[in-house]
Design an enzyme around this catalytic site. Structure first.
Site, PDB file in Angstrom:
ATOM      1  N   GLU A 154      -5.998  -7.471  10.493  1.00 31.46           N
ATOM      2  CA  GLU A 154      -5.059  -8.273  10.364  1.00 31.46           C
ATOM      3  C   GLU A 154      -3.470  -8.041  11.004  1.00 31.46           C
ATOM      4  O   GLU A 154      -2.609  -8.951  11.120  1.00 31.46           O
ATOM      5  CB  GLU A 154      -4.282  -8.512   8.914  1.00 31.46           C
ATOM      6  N   HIS A 191      -7.083  -2.192   9.074  1.00 36.99           N
ATOM      7  CA  HIS A 191      -6.530  -3.897   9.219  1.00 36.99           C
ATOM      8  C   HIS A 191      -6.716  -4.507  10.386  1.00 36.99           C
ATOM      9  O   HIS A 191      -5.530  -4.306  10.874  1.00 36.99           O
ATOM     10  CB  HIS A 191      -5.276  -3.365   8.497  1.00 36.99           C
ATOM     11  N   GLY A 245      -2.637   3.358  -4.138  1.00 36.86           N
ATOM     12  CA  GLY A 245      -3.620   4.135  -5.045  1.00 36.86           C
ATOM     13  C   GLY A 245      -4.842   5.036  -4.947  1.00 36.86           C
ATOM     14  O   GLY A 245      -5.705   4.465  -3.368  1.00 36.86           O
ATOM     15  N   GLN A 303     -12.468   0.030  -0.467  1.00 38.18           N
ATOM     16  CA  GLN A 303     -13.495   0.577  -1.126  1.00 38.18           C
ATOM     17  C   GLN A 303     -13.419   0.657  -2.595  1.00 38.18           C
ATOM     18  O   GLN A 303     -14.955   0.792  -2.766  1.00 38.18           O
ATOM     19  CB  GLN A 303     -12.216   2.086  -1.285  1.00 38.18           C
ATOM     20  N   SER A 306       0.150  -1.212   0.220  1.00 38.52           N
ATOM     21  CA  SER A 306      -0.072  -0.190   0.137  1.00 38.52           C
ATOM     22  C   SER A 306       1.294   1.141   0.429  1.00 38.52           C
ATOM     23  O   SER A 306       0.063   2.290   0.171  1.00 38.52           O
ATOM     24  CB  SER A 306      -1.080  -0.041   1.040  1.00 38.52           C
ATOM     25  N   ASN A 340      -3.714   2.491   6.946  1.00 35.61           N
ATOM     26  CA  ASN A 340      -3.296   3.024   6.613  1.00 35.61           C
ATOM     27  C   ASN A 340      -3.848   3.116   5.227  1.00 35.61           C
ATOM     28  O   ASN A 340      -3.978   2.575   4.505  1.00 35.61           O
ATOM     29  CB  ASN A 340      -2.048   2.482   5.874  1.00 35.61           C
ATOM     30  N   GLY A 379      -4.032  -2.071  -0.864  1.00 30.81           N
ATOM     31  CA  GLY A 379      -3.454  -1.922  -1.938  1.00 30.81           C
ATOM     32  C   GLY A 379      -2.918  -0.418  -2.090  1.00 30.81           C
ATOM     33  O   GLY A 379      -4.121   0.284  -1.932  1.00 30.81           O
ATOM     34  N   GLY A 414      -5.075   6.188   1.750  1.00 33.47           N
ATOM     35  CA  GLY A 414      -5.416   8.244   1.737  1.00 33.47           C
ATOM     36  C   GLY A 414      -6.191   8.188   1.605  1.00 33.47           C
ATOM     37  O   GLY A 414      -6.427   9.786   0.880  1.00 33.47           O
ATOM     38  N   PHE A 415      -7.247   7.422   1.048  1.00 33.67           N
ATOM     39  CA  PHE A 415      -8.850   7.747   0.514  1.00 33.67           C
ATOM     40  C   PHE A 415     -10.001   6.979   1.411  1.00 33.67           C
ATOM     41  O   PHE A 415      -9.341   6.511   2.538  1.00 33.67           O
ATOM     42  CB  PHE A 415      -8.916   6.606  -0.898  1.00 33.67           C
ATOM     43  N   CYS A 450      -9.343  -1.875   4.034  1.00 35.75           N
ATOM     44  CA  CYS A 450      -8.647  -1.266   3.128  1.00 35.75           C
ATOM     45  C   CYS A 450      -9.394  -0.943   1.919  1.00 35.75           C
ATOM     46  O   CYS A 450     -10.160  -0.188   1.565  1.00 35.75           O
ATOM     47  CB  CYS A 450      -7.106  -1.422   3.181  1.00 35.75           C
ATOM     48  N   LEU A 451      -8.091  -0.873   1.119  1.00 39.13           N
ATOM     49  CA  LEU A 451      -8.324  -0.447  -0.483  1.00 39.13           C
ATOM     50  C   LEU A 451      -9.450  -1.578  -1.124  1.00 39.13           C
ATOM     51  O   LEU A 451     -10.650  -0.921  -1.904  1.00 39.13           O
ATOM     52  CB  LEU A 451      -7.271  -0.566  -1.688  1.00 39.13           C
TER      53      LEU A 451
END
Ligand SMILES: Nc1ncnc2c1ncn2[C@@H]1O[C@H](COP(=O)(O)OP(=O)(O)O)[C@@H](O)[C@H]1O
Ligand SMILES: Nc1ncnc2c1ncn2[C@@H]1O[C@H](COP(=O)(O)OP(=O)(O)O)[C@@H](O)[C@H]1O
Ligand SMILES: [Mg+2]
Ligand SMILES: [Mg+2]
Lengths: 373, 1069
Positions: free
Chosen positions: A352, A350, A226, A255, A44, A293, A224, A295-296, A251-252
């Protein structure tokens, strides 16, 4: 001598302690006090330079056990007072030696607190770590040459090349789970396999058909790098899968699932990166200290970024009602939700760990249980 | 359901006197809790026997009882105050044990008092080592193997299963006394035998040793929703085997990988749940095997602790404050983090700096004690420092220690390395020296087991102590979140960083434009300079704020209220050295600096500050010098025509011996530079003097030696007074119970004086006034006098004057109901005494207050418990009653040496004391005590026709007096030393008494007071009274069962006792 330069011209000096050369990308900060190796090997962090707020990084060296992937993904490490101490039992190399071997630039002696305060005010931005002999003008040029994170598809850069099957590490055989690799951390695969899961890991460019071909019992969407908005192709495939399988997203992955059911994501001012954010489970009232962790983030019902009140609000999606299940008590942003009709649940943080607290590991048990039921 | 509506009155128990292992941290925690509960609208009933605490300031509670922390008095208080709940987790071990006792004797149930914070079962599971072990095992956690033994045979039987070395812990001894680490079979037998003897129930716990493992502490908090957070991790640089209180510790933990740290975190959470602390904080201690990463649980404290105070100061997360809110029903998420304001308390602080805590020892004061560091705590205080790197924090903490004696390191490397094998007080000075001399990390690790990471840091420091301070000093903030969120709390520390682009330091301080005053704290607690001075500094801060200025506090003691970020407008957690202080001043540009309240620490800086152009508030440096310089002070007294004991100063042994004659024996000799009576001795002959000069290198470093004529059998008097340069107000006159020669800090004293007579009191006031005005004191002054009963009239001698806040200021303030430190601060800020409009009758209407000192002998095996001119007490208690004997009895009980009501008294006194001693024995006999004595004393007693049993002296062989005491056949010891200072015989006796926990009185005056106290106690249980009643302060409304108003008679007595009223009027006139 070496220095950090930010897009807006802010400069912070230090000493070069990693690999020679320069690194550019998005400059972010992580407030965890341990777990530096897990962080830099977390996919990530692709295209990001990590500012560690804890001054001494490298105290206990590095070890194979702490790898979250097969390599370092962070572009550089920005530190106040790095250590290369390999004396600790179980450490296989010194942190700085390891960064050098892996050609990752690093800078130490930086007033990281001043840097973080700057990012906190100005928001995370592009920047770089440069050797003293690189002039600021060239440095600035290199920085703006970096694409901005918004609209950037980085999953492609870190995903598995082909389908990989992973057996369970538990005695009891559990479900078969299809996992779409957008840059998965080994702590996630380990957590699933330890609970009996057999994993079918697909590249992020996979198709719904390819996924179903393996006749999985459930779908796992993972972390992940981006901008989720840049992964339209994957979101489309996920949209086909939602409803037909139980889904768990992290996380990603959270999203992506949300976009797949028609919800929106946006970029946070400077993101959440650390191991101390309180997240409340609105169904149980329990508060978990979480590893973060990202950013979006996902917009709440009615498209607002923060949610007042601690009710498990429900709102409509293309796949039935979404129920807000997790809320970040720091900034009241969405940390997780459930789609009862689609048998899907996701969290932004997270569970995990790796690094960070174990408070949310139970979510994996619930996922496995949900598949069974 | 945030706040509990079903309770209204909450009782809080303090931790009592400062003793080793229980210091100011409990005042910090308790004061925070009182504030919070008051804010929440609860009525607080506070009990604490220690007057030198902020928490016992009347405004901190609805009713404040300075009474013994014993079931009896506390039950009385419960009966009249009828609290709904008792919060026992803020007063250390003392409060927990007391709460346990009150549950067990049915008091809590009888009055329907609910234990909140930690219930009875939780307390038991944590405090009872066996139960704790079971609980841990049940929770699937590992603890060291252990076994219980009541005989050496039993112990040997289990020794194989436990293995060597083994940790021996006697059951129910004071501070683990009598225990230890057995490395060999011989030691094992000996220590077990000793432990069994030391244990009142003849039982020892033998524990598997994990010596050399890493020692870690986690501070945990849990709320009623079972949400748990870890506030802070603390790593002990000294591995297992050195008590956490004696270890250099660092936060956060440095050496554990995240994976292992998370296991500790999981286990800490499991521990607090298993023990069942429903709400509040707990401290969990772990040992971690450095190679295998194996973890064992050592102990958990279900309460705030020394470590939680440290954790609060280290992270900015106010554990006690939050624990108090949790106890009354709030959940962590309902409490806001008052540093960020924006975020809730249900999070884990993350820090972007390093914190190092350093213990402060005082072995130099206890000749002949075992100064080795082991499993029971011996340090008397601590200093904390914050830096951006370990080295910065370590070196700042190191220079915060303010050592009186610098460790001697000029010994061969081999010897240094040898010393390092046994942990000692100067371990780190030795490590650094060894490294400077080329010792290797391996060599040092082998001997100390200290983690190589720390040894590498030390090696770097040894190589270049300046390197960590490269860059510019930049003041940063403590914000609980590593700058992720904007912080509002002005809690700062200095770090050394690269400057900003403009070349200037990047300070985070928001100075504002209000004028400010800097208050210098008193640094680490030590004997002679303790919590009393922090108390005064806190009052100064309150006063400065009230005056519309910003109060800026500088201090480095994590235990204290002064280093609570709530106390001042800006807190700088910095060492109290001239350099560090000037750096703050440069940034703050204060109106002035206050050096009068922090004891010697700030005074030492006064001259330097002035020459740096800093303005001091209050008494001038010159006045301070005039009081401290013997020549100048002697001259001043001569001018005023006041008497001082004849004295001389000498530069060499020869001069000293020569001077001795004309000063006249007995002599009181001491080096010129000492405090707290360091190295002070009474000598009776030239031989003694020569001996002293030989032993103490008093005249070392060209320092002068002071010789005073020692006034025998003189009554010592302490006076605290306020002066604004033109007027003087006497705060209080204290008559010491023990005669002059016993350090003022160690002797009991009574206020008002009970046997001096108005004429003498007037002379004392007169001379205090004269000295204060002559010196030009602005603020506080403390004068010590000695009253000698000469044949005709009583003579008055001035012993010394300290133009600063003294140790007795808090005691006097509480006794007379006048906040002396605050008043002094107002004078220093420019007000006049006349304008203060002091109340006409400050003194407790017809009440007598007694201060008693608490001594640490039970901690220092081998120390003589004899009192002398060198101060050795760590803390104090106060007893208040209608009459002196009752107040004295209360003070004794509060000090932990409750006087027996019956039984056997052992008397052995010097020839000079024989007659009086016999008289005392007669009184005790009339009180129904059985009298035993050594031959000489027995003879004198018989002559008075009092039945007495003679016991053998130690010299005469067993069974002798010491056997009798050790065997528990004696309940009270009265032993005055022979004047010649030949003390060996009495030593054994006093030692035995201390070991057994029997009151041991070493002065006849003390004995007389005790006899009267015992008689008074016979006449029935002493009444308890709150400060608010004492000083007629209106009790906040709404108090159910408001305590009865004072009886008429009391009022009448108030009329009679106008001494202090007059004092004030005369003073002001
Ligand atoms: N089994 C053991 N082996 C070695 N050292 C020990 C052991 N148990 C305790 N200690 C040491 O003794 C100290 C005091 O023990 P602890 O149980 O914490 O008692 P206390 O209640 O006085 O804190 C600890 O800080 C640790 O350094
Ligand atoms: N001339 C003296 N005669 C008798 N006792 C004295 C004399 N001088 C000092 N003392 C005793 O010694 C103690 C310590 O002396 P002091 O001058 O007060 O030192 P400190 O500065 O440490 O308080 C006093 O409290 C008093 O009991
Ligand atoms: Mg302990
Ligand atoms: Mg004195």
């Amino acid at each position: 001598m070496s220095y950090v330069l930010l897009e807006d011209g802010a400069r912070f000096d230090g000493e070069a302690v990693g690999a020679p050369g320069q690194a550019t990308g998005e400059v972010v900060f992580n407030t965890a006090m341990s777990g530096y190796q897990e962080s830099v090997t977390d996919p990530s962090y692709a295209r990001q330079l990590i500012t560690f707020t804890y001054p001494h990084i490298g105290n206990y060296g590095v070890s194979a056990a702490a790898m979250e992937s097969d390599r370092i993904h962070a572009r550089a490490a920005i530190m106040r007072d790095a250590r290369n101490h390999a004396g600790h039992a179980g450490s296989q190399a010194g942190w700085l030696d390891w960064l050098r071997e892996n050609e990752v630039p690093a800078i130490s002696g930086v007033d990281t607190r001043a840097l973080v305060r700057h990012i906190r005010e100005a928001g995370s931005m592009r920047g770089g770590v440069f050797p003293a002999d690189v002039g600021e003008r060239d440095a600035a040029a290199a920085i703006v040459a970096e694409e901005s994170m918004v609209g950037l598809d980085l999953a492609r850069e870190v995903t598995a090349a082909a389908v990989v099957e992973l057996a369970t590490t538990a005695r009891a055989q559990g479900p078969t789970i299809a996992l779409i690799d957008t840059g998965v951390k080994s702590s996630i695969t380990a957590s699933l396999r330890a609970r009996g899961a057999r994993l079918q890991i697909h590249p992020c460019t996979t198709s719904a058909e390819a996924v179903m071909a393996g006749a999985p019992d459930a779908l796992m969407l993972v972390n992940g790098p981006g901008d989720p908005a840049a992964l339209g192709y994957l979101v489309a495939e996920v949209r086909k899968l939602v409803g037909s399988l139980p889904v768990f997203g992290i996380c990603l992955g959270h999203q992506l699932l949300c976009r797949a059911v028609g919800l929106e994501t946006y970029k946070l001012r400077f993101g959440h990166r650390g191991a101390n954010h309180p997240v409340k489970d609105l169904r149980t009232g329990r508060i978990e200290i979480t590893s973060q962790n990202h950013g979006f983030a996902v917009l709440g019902p009615g498209g607002e970024r923060t949610i007042e009140g601690d009710r498990p609000v429900r709102w409509e999606t293309d796949f039935g009602a979404a129920e807000l299940t997790h809320l970040n008590l720091y900034d009241r942003t969405v940390e997780g939700l459930r789609l009862p009709d689609a048998r899907a649940s996701t969290v932004q943080y997270h569970p995990e760990a790796g690094p960070g607290p174990h408070d949310a590991l139970h979510l994996f048990d619930e996922f496995i249980a949900a598949i069974g039921g | 359901m945030p706040r509990r509506e079903d309770i209204h009155r909450i009782m809080i128990l303090g931790s009592g006197p400062i003793v080793i292992g229980q210091a100011a941290e409990f005042d910090y925690s308790g004061a925070q809790a009182c504030k919070v509960l008051a804010e929440e609208g609860y009525e607080v009933i506070l009990v604490n026997s220690n007057p030198a605490t902020i928490m016992t300031d009347p405004e901190f509670a609805t009713a404040t009882y300075i009474e013994p922390l014993l079931p009896g008095p506390v039950a009385q208080i419960i009966a009249r105050e009828r609290p709904d709940a008792l919060l026992p987790t803020l007063g250390g071990q003392t409060a927990l044990n007391l709460a346990k006792a009150l549950h067990e004797d049915g008091t809590l149930e009888r009055y329907g008092v609910e234990l909140i914070g930690a219930d009875y079962e939780a307390i038991r599971r944590a405090e009872d080592r066996d139960l704790f072990r079971e609980t841990m095992v049940a929770a699937g956690l590992r603890v060291p193997k252990s076994a219980i033994a009541t005989s050496v045979e039993q112990a040997l039987a289990v020794s194989d299963q436990i293995g060597l070395p083994a940790i021996v812990r006697p059951a129910f001894t004071l501070g683990g006394q009598g225990g230890g680490i057995a490395r060999t079979r011989e030691e094992y037998g000996r220590i077990v035998a000793g432990g069994i003897a030391a244990s009142p129930i003849g039982q020892v716990l033998i524990e598997e040793s994990v010596l050399g493992w890493g020692e870690f502490e986690l501070e945990v908090m849990r709320d009623r929703n079972d949400n748990v957070v870890i506030v802070c991790s603390i790593e002990n640089v000294d591995p297992m085997g050195v008590h956490t209180g004696d270890s250099v510790t660092v936060a956060p933990q440095q050496t554990l990988p995240d994976s292992v740290y998370q296991l500790l975190r999981d286990q800490a959470i499991a521990v607090i749940r298993a023990v069942g602390v429903e709400t509040g904080g707990a401290n969990v201690q772990f040992a971690v095997e450095p190679r295998s990463g194996e973890i064992v649980v050592i102990e958990m404290n279900p309460r705030v602790s020394r470590s939680s105070a440290l954790a609060s100061k280290a992270t900015g997360f106010p554990i006690a404050k939050i624990a108090a809110r949790l106890a009354v029903g709030y959940a962590l998420e309902e409490i806001s983090n008052d540093i960020t304001r924006a975020t809730p308390a249900s999070f884990e602080p993350t820090i972007d700096y390093v914190v190092v805590k350093w213990p402060r020892f005082a072995f130099e004061k206890f000749e002949g004690v075992d100064a080795g560091l082991t499993t029971h705590m011996k340090s008397v205080g601590e200093a904390m420092a914050i830096g951006r790197t370990f080295a910065q924090a370590f070196l700042k903490a190191m220079r915060s220690r303010e050592l009186d004696v610098t460790p001697a390191l000029d010994i061969p490397l081999e010897e240094l390395l040898g010393r390092l094998a046994q942990p000692g007080a100067s371990r780190y000075d030795e490590l650094l020296e060894a490294l400077r001399r080329g010792a290797t990390i391996e060599q040092l690790h082998e001997r100390t087991s200290i983690d190589p990471w720390f040894l590498h840091e030390l090696a770097a420091i040894a190589a270049d102590p300046q390197a960590p301070f490269a860059g510019v000093r930049s003041f940063k903030s403590v914000d609980t979140c590593a700058a992720e969120f904007a912080a509002t709390t002005p809690y700062h520390y200095s770090a050394w960083e690269r400057p900003g682009p403009d070349g200037a330091a990047r300070h985070e301080v928001i100075r504002g434009d209000r004028p400010c005053v800097v208050i210098l704290g008193s640094g680490p607690n030590r004997i002679g300079q303790g919590i009393e001075f922090d108390y005064c500094c806190v009052h100064a801060a309150m006063t400065v704020r009230a005056s519309g200025r910003d109060a800026v506090m500088i201090n480095c003691n994590p235990e204290t209220v002064s280093t609570d970020y709530d106390t001042s407008d800006r807190l700088y957690f910095e060492p109290l050295t001239l350099e560090d202080v000037l750096a703050v001043i440069e940034l703050e540009r204060p109106e002035g600096v206050i050096v009068q309240f922090g004891g010697q620490t700030p005074l030492r800086l006064a001259a330097g500050l002035v020459s740096a152009g800093v303005r001091l508030l209050g008494t001038s440096v010159d006045a301070i010098d005039a009081a401290e310089d013997r020549g100048r002070f002697g001259e001043l007294l001569r001018r005023l025509g006041y008497q001082a004991p004849p004295y001389a100063t000498a530069g060499t042994v020869e001069e000293a011996l020569a001077a001795a004659g004309q000063v006249g024996f007995p002599l009181l000799v001491r080096p010129s530079y000492v405090l707290g009576g360091r190295a002070m001795e009474i000598v009776y002959s030239l031989e003694d003097l020569a001996g002293y000069l030989g032993r103490s290198n008093a005249h070392a470093q060209g320092r002068e030696i002071y010789l005073d004529h020692f006034l025998e059998n003189a009554i010592e008097v302490d006076v605290d007074a306020l002066c604004d340069g033109t007027d003087v107000v006497i705060g209080g006159i204290m008559q010491h119970v023990e005669e002059a020669g016993i350090h003022s800090g160690d002797s009991a004293c009574v206020l008002p004086p009970h046997s001096l007579g108005d004429e003498m009191l007037e002379r004392i006031r007169e001379q205090t006034r004269g000295i204060a005005l002559e010196l030009g004191v602005v603020g506080l002054i403390n004068v010590q006098f000695a009253v000698v009963q000469a044949r005709a009239a009583a003579e008055l001698f001035v012993i010394e004057a300290n133009p600063r806040a003294s140790r007795t200021v808090p005691f006097v303030s509480k006794a007379v109901g006048l906040p002396l430190a605050k008043l002094a601060c107002r004078l220093m800020l420019g007000e006049s005494l006349a304008s203060l409009e002091l109340p006409s009758d400050p003194m407790s209407g017809g009440y007598v207050a007694v201060k008693e000192a608490v001594l640490p002998f039970n901690r220092f095996f081998g120390a003589d418990s004899l009192l002398g001119p060198e101060m050795r007490s760590t803390g104090e208690v106060m007893g208040v009653a209608r009459d002196f004997p009752t107040a004295f009895a209360k003070a004794q009980a509060a000090a932990g040496s409750a006087l027996p009501q019956s039984g056997t008294v052992f008397v052995t006194v010097t020839d000079a004391d024989k007659a009086a001693g016999a008289g005392l024995a007669a009184q005790l006999h009339d009180l129904g005590f059985r009298i035993v004595a050594t031959s000489g004393t027995a003879a004198a007693i018989e002559r008075m026709g009092v039945p007495v049993t003679t016991l053998r002296k130690v010299a005469e062989g067993s069974p002798h007096v010491v056997d009798a005491i050790a065997g528990g056949h004696v309940d009270l010891v009265i032993n005055t030393p022979t004047g010649s200072g030949a003390r060996s015989d009495g030593w054994e006796i006093r030692r035995a008494a201390v070991t057994r926990g029997i009151p041991c009185i070493t002065t006849l005056s003390g004995g007389q007071a005790a006899a009267r106290a015992i008689r008074a106690a016979r006449e029935g249980q002493a009444a308890v009274i709150s400060l608010q009643e004492l000083h007629g302060g209106a009790r906040p409304a709404g108090g159910r069962n408001a305590a009865p108003a004072l009886p008429e008679s009391a009022a009448a007595e108030t009329e009679a006792k106008v001494v202090s009223a007059l004092e004030l009027k005369r003073g002001a006139a």
